[in-house]
Write a protein that holds these residues in place. Structure first.
Motif, PDB file in Angstrom:
ATOM      1  N   SER A   1     -19.543  63.233  -6.383  1.00 13.00           N
ATOM      2  CA  SER A   1     -19.899  62.585  -5.117  1.00 13.00           C
ATOM      3  C   SER A   1     -21.385  62.261  -5.105  1.00 13.00           C
ATOM      4  CB  SER A   1     -19.550  63.497  -3.939  1.00 13.00           C
ATOM      5  OG  SER A   1     -20.182  63.057  -2.747  1.00 13.00           O
ATOM      6  N   ALA A   2     -21.728  60.980  -4.920  1.00 12.38           N
ATOM      7  CA  ALA A   2     -23.128  60.572  -4.890  1.00 12.38           C
ATOM      8  C   ALA A   2     -23.833  61.102  -3.644  1.00 12.38           C
ATOM      9  CB  ALA A   2     -23.232  59.052  -4.946  1.00 12.38           C
ATOM     10  N   ILE A   3     -23.151  61.119  -2.497  1.00 13.90           N
ATOM     11  CA  ILE A   3     -23.792  61.579  -1.274  1.00 13.90           C
ATOM     12  C   ILE A   3     -24.113  63.068  -1.357  1.00 13.90           C
ATOM     13  CG2 ILE A   3     -21.616  62.026  -0.058  1.00 13.90           C
ATOM     14  CD1 ILE A   3     -24.811  60.657   1.561  1.00 13.90           C
ATOM     15  N   LEU A   4     -23.242  63.840  -1.993  1.00 11.14           N
ATOM     16  CA  LEU A   4     -23.507  65.270  -2.114  1.00 11.14           C
ATOM     17  C   LEU A   4     -24.650  65.562  -3.080  1.00 11.14           C
ATOM     18  CD1 LEU A   4     -19.928  66.836  -2.090  1.00 11.14           C
ATOM     19  CD2 LEU A   4     -21.663  66.947  -0.304  1.00 11.14           C
TER      20      LEU A   4
ATOM     21  N   ARG B   1      -9.035  66.026 -11.187  1.00 13.97           N
ATOM     22  CA  ARG B   1      -8.509  64.940 -10.354  1.00 13.97           C
ATOM     23  C   ARG B   1      -8.694  65.261  -8.869  1.00 13.97           C
ATOM     24  NH1 ARG B   1      -8.541  63.690 -14.842  1.00 13.97           N
ATOM     25  NH2 ARG B   1     -10.485  62.924 -13.944  1.00 13.97           N
ATOM     26  N   ILE B   2      -8.568  66.530  -8.514  1.00 15.17           N
ATOM     27  CA  ILE B   2      -8.796  66.923  -7.121  1.00 15.17           C
ATOM     28  C   ILE B   2     -10.264  66.744  -6.761  1.00 15.17           C
ATOM     29  CG2 ILE B   2      -8.876  68.914  -5.564  1.00 15.17           C
ATOM     30  CD1 ILE B   2      -6.269  69.846  -6.674  1.00 15.17           C
ATOM     31  N   VAL B   3     -11.148  67.195  -7.650  1.00 10.54           N
ATOM     32  CA  VAL B   3     -12.578  67.020  -7.412  1.00 10.54           C
ATOM     33  C   VAL B   3     -12.905  65.540  -7.230  1.00 10.54           C
ATOM     34  CG1 VAL B   3     -14.875  67.280  -8.426  1.00 10.54           C
ATOM     35  CG2 VAL B   3     -13.207  69.125  -8.642  1.00 10.54           C
ATOM     36  N   GLU B   4     -12.333  64.693  -8.072  1.00 17.55           N
ATOM     37  CA  GLU B   4     -12.563  63.248  -7.987  1.00 17.55           C
ATOM     38  C   GLU B   4     -12.059  62.692  -6.657  1.00 17.55           C
ATOM     39  OE1 GLU B   4     -11.997  59.715 -11.137  1.00 17.55           O
ATOM     40  OE2 GLU B   4     -10.114  60.608 -10.470  1.00 17.55           O
ATOM     41  N   ALA B   5     -10.871  63.098  -6.241  1.00 21.52           N
ATOM     42  CA  ALA B   5     -10.299  62.593  -4.991  1.00 21.52           C
ATOM     43  C   ALA B   5     -11.143  62.996  -3.791  1.00 21.52           C
ATOM     44  CB  ALA B   5      -8.867  63.108  -4.830  1.00 21.52           C
ATOM     45  N   LEU B   6     -11.629  64.229  -3.785  1.00 19.27           N
ATOM     46  CA  LEU B   6     -12.483  64.675  -2.685  1.00 19.27           C
ATOM     47  C   LEU B   6     -13.791  63.890  -2.665  1.00 19.27           C
ATOM     48  CD1 LEU B   6     -11.998  68.552  -3.002  1.00 19.27           C
ATOM     49  CD2 LEU B   6     -10.908  67.038  -1.348  1.00 19.27           C
ATOM     50  N   GLY B   7     -14.385  63.680  -3.834  1.00 15.85           N
ATOM     51  CA  GLY B   7     -15.645  62.948  -3.914  1.00 15.85           C
ATOM     52  C   GLY B   7     -15.510  61.516  -3.441  1.00 15.85           C
ATOM     53  N   ILE B   8     -14.412  60.859  -3.800  1.00 13.24           N
ATOM     54  CA  ILE B   8     -14.181  59.474  -3.368  1.00 13.24           C
ATOM     55  C   ILE B   8     -14.096  59.390  -1.849  1.00 13.24           C
ATOM     56  CG2 ILE B   8     -12.477  57.602  -3.353  1.00 13.24           C
ATOM     57  CD1 ILE B   8     -11.827  58.380  -6.253  1.00 13.24           C
TER      58      ILE B   8
ATOM     59  N   GLY C   1     -40.071  56.299 -10.373  1.00  9.11           N
ATOM     60  CA  GLY C   1     -40.365  57.727 -10.284  1.00  9.11           C
ATOM     61  C   GLY C   1     -39.434  58.517  -9.394  1.00  9.11           C
ATOM     62  N   PHE C   2     -38.484  57.857  -8.725  1.00  8.38           N
ATOM     63  CA  PHE C   2     -37.564  58.552  -7.826  1.00  8.38           C
ATOM     64  C   PHE C   2     -36.168  58.614  -8.443  1.00  8.38           C
ATOM     65  CE2 PHE C   2     -40.748  56.597  -4.972  1.00  8.38           C
ATOM     66  CZ  PHE C   2     -41.275  57.763  -4.429  1.00  8.38           C
ATOM     67  N   ALA C   3     -35.486  59.727  -8.218  1.00 13.30           N
ATOM     68  CA  ALA C   3     -34.176  59.947  -8.822  1.00 13.30           C
ATOM     69  C   ALA C   3     -33.128  59.012  -8.231  1.00 13.30           C
ATOM     70  CB  ALA C   3     -33.745  61.398  -8.620  1.00 13.30           C
ATOM     71  N   THR C   4     -32.189  58.586  -9.050  1.00 14.28           N
ATOM     72  CA  THR C   4     -31.076  57.759  -8.591  1.00 14.28           C
ATOM     73  C   THR C   4     -29.760  58.452  -8.887  1.00 14.28           C
ATOM     74  OG1 THR C   4     -30.784  56.549 -10.671  1.00 14.28           O
ATOM     75  CG2 THR C   4     -32.391  55.676  -9.116  1.00 14.28           C
ATOM     76  N   SER C   5     -28.776  58.177  -8.054  1.00 10.58           N
ATOM     77  CA  SER C   5     -27.413  58.635  -8.278  1.00 10.58           C
ATOM     78  C   SER C   5     -26.520  57.407  -8.310  1.00 10.58           C
ATOM     79  CB  SER C   5     -26.955  59.575  -7.149  1.00 10.58           C
ATOM     80  OG  SER C   5     -27.742  60.749  -7.115  1.00 10.58           O
ATOM     81  N   GLU C   6     -25.816  57.215  -9.395  1.00 10.89           N
ATOM     82  CA  GLU C   6     -24.929  56.065  -9.521  1.00 10.89           C
ATOM     83  C   GLU C   6     -23.528  56.480  -9.074  1.00 10.89           C
ATOM     84  OE1 GLU C   6     -23.457  52.937 -12.985  1.00 10.89           O
ATOM     85  OE2 GLU C   6     -25.397  53.947 -13.147  1.00 10.89           O
ATOM     86  N   ALA C   7     -23.016  55.801  -8.051  1.00 13.37           N
ATOM     87  CA  ALA C   7     -21.707  56.138  -7.486  1.00 13.37           C
ATOM     88  C   ALA C   7     -20.620  55.523  -8.358  1.00 13.37           C
ATOM     89  CB  ALA C   7     -21.600  55.636  -6.046  1.00 13.37           C
ATOM     90  N   LYS C   8     -20.096  56.296  -9.292  1.00  8.01           N
ATOM     91  CA  LYS C   8     -19.160  55.766 -10.278  1.00  8.01           C
ATOM     92  C   LYS C   8     -17.704  56.096  -9.971  1.00  8.01           C
ATOM     93  CE  LYS C   8     -20.475  55.895 -14.576  1.00  8.01           C
ATOM     94  NZ  LYS C   8     -20.918  56.389 -15.905  1.00  8.01           N
ATOM     95  N   ASN C   9     -17.442  56.667  -8.794  1.00 10.35           N
ATOM     96  CA  ASN C   9     -16.070  57.084  -8.494  1.00 10.35           C
ATOM     97  C   ASN C   9     -15.234  56.005  -7.822  1.00 10.35           C
ATOM     98  OD1 ASN C   9     -17.094  57.050  -5.890  1.00 10.35           O
ATOM     99  ND2 ASN C   9     -17.163  59.275  -5.662  1.00 10.35           N
TER     100      ASN C   9
END
Length: 325
Positions: A31-34, A117-124, A225-233
């Motif tokens: 999860s990118a938001i988390l 798969r459960i972790v992925e579903a929750l993150g989406i 210089g700032f961290a990025t999170s790529e939402a790949k789910n």
């Protein structure tokens, strides 16, 4: 962790007790938001987070018309106030049905196969609700994208000549300018899937890369210089936005940490229309049900610059353009 003392025999072997804690630890990778938001622990169904809403003001003493001069001038009073942002824990659930014959014949750890798969579903589900309001519980704050657009915090990359295409550098600095003028800043980014590779091709006027992806292959990297999170789910709507920037401690995820697992061999599973899609007893299947509860809110603390501007929000959105989707 399970509340259901009547779970069928054998369920405990498939769902070991530490699984709940493992899911909590693994969710930020799905999860990118988390991975960006401020995570707080909720000890009850609702929890209030105080947010500054009124700033104190100082005044020069007007001693010109005061008998006795400055020594007798009256000092003005002021206020400083907080309002509460309320986190409400809502249920998020997923059911995984598995044929009993498959469980009987399996030569591998079925739970180890199901858990990712459960972790992925929750993150989406979490990302889609928090970023774009998809199936967002009504007790949660407005999603980040909608609230940023309503506050006027959007930029659109302008086409530039050369191989770089749209001028992302100027657009990103525009996002920073927007937020700083409202008294906020940028401490990280969330990007659409594949955006990291787009950024990797961009150069500064001196020919230096503006973005350095992680060398271990994990999503994200550093942008200015700032961290990025790529939402790949798959939850990030690249048709609406290419990049979200902001001061991410103002996005708050309240984890009730109440993940429960129950096994079911009786009952039916229905779709949204009420039609039965699986009869567990009649079709010899086992259903694993996972339920967790969490809340989401965006804090919008007042700042001196934001108060003067009238509208303010700690996130900005880069609109999607055709070459970036």
């Amino acid at each position: 962790m399970s509340r259901n003392a009547g779970s069928p025999a054998g369920g405990e072997a498939l769902v070991p007790t530490p699984v709940s804690a493992q899911i909590i630890q693994e969710l930020p990778t799905a999860s990118a938001i988390l991975s960006r938001a401020r995570n707080v622990r909720m000890s009850a169904l609702t929890q209030r987070q105080p947010v500054l809403s009124v700033l104190p003001q100082a005044y020069f003493l007007n001693s010109g018309g005061t008998p006795g001069g400055a020594d007798y001038a009256l000092k003005s009073t002021t206020q400083q106030q907080w309002k509460n942002v309320q986190l409400v824990a809502e249920e998020l659930a997923v059911i995984v049905p598995i044929p009993q014959a498959y469980l009987d014949d399996a030569q591998v750890d079925i739970w180890a196969e199901v858990r990712p798969r459960i972790v992925e579903a929750l993150g989406i589900a979490i990302d889609a609700a928090c970023f774009f309001g998809v199936n967002r519980p009504t007790t949660w704050s407005t999603d980040i994208y909608t609230a940023a657009v309503a506050a006027g915090n959007t930029v659109t990359p302008q086409t530039m000549s050369g191989a770089n295409g749209p001028d992302l550098g100027v657009a990103i600095t525009g996002m920073g300018t927007q937020l700083v003028k409202q008294g906020y800043g940028i401490d990280g980014f969330v990007t659409a899937p594949g955006f990291g590779w787009t950024l990797a091709g961009y150069r500064s006027p001196q020919g230096l890369p503006i973005y350095q992806p992680n060398t271990d292959g994990t999503p994200g990297g550093n942008l200015y210089g700032f961290a990025t999170s790529e939402a790949k789910n798959g939850a990030f709507d690249a048709t609406k936005a290419a990049l979200i920037a902001g001061q991410w401690d103002n996005a708050i995820i309240g984890m009730r940490q109440d993940i429960t697992f129950t096994m079911h061999t009786d009952g039916v599973i229905q779709d949204a229309s009420g039609a039965i899609v699986l009869n567990l007893m009649q079709q010899d299947s086992v259903a694993l049900r996972c339920v967790m509860r969490l809340g989401f809110a965006t804090a919008n603390p007042v700042t001196a610059l934001g108060q003067k501007r009238g509208t303010y929000f700690p996130f900005s959105v880069m609109n999607s353009v055709a070459s970036l989707t």
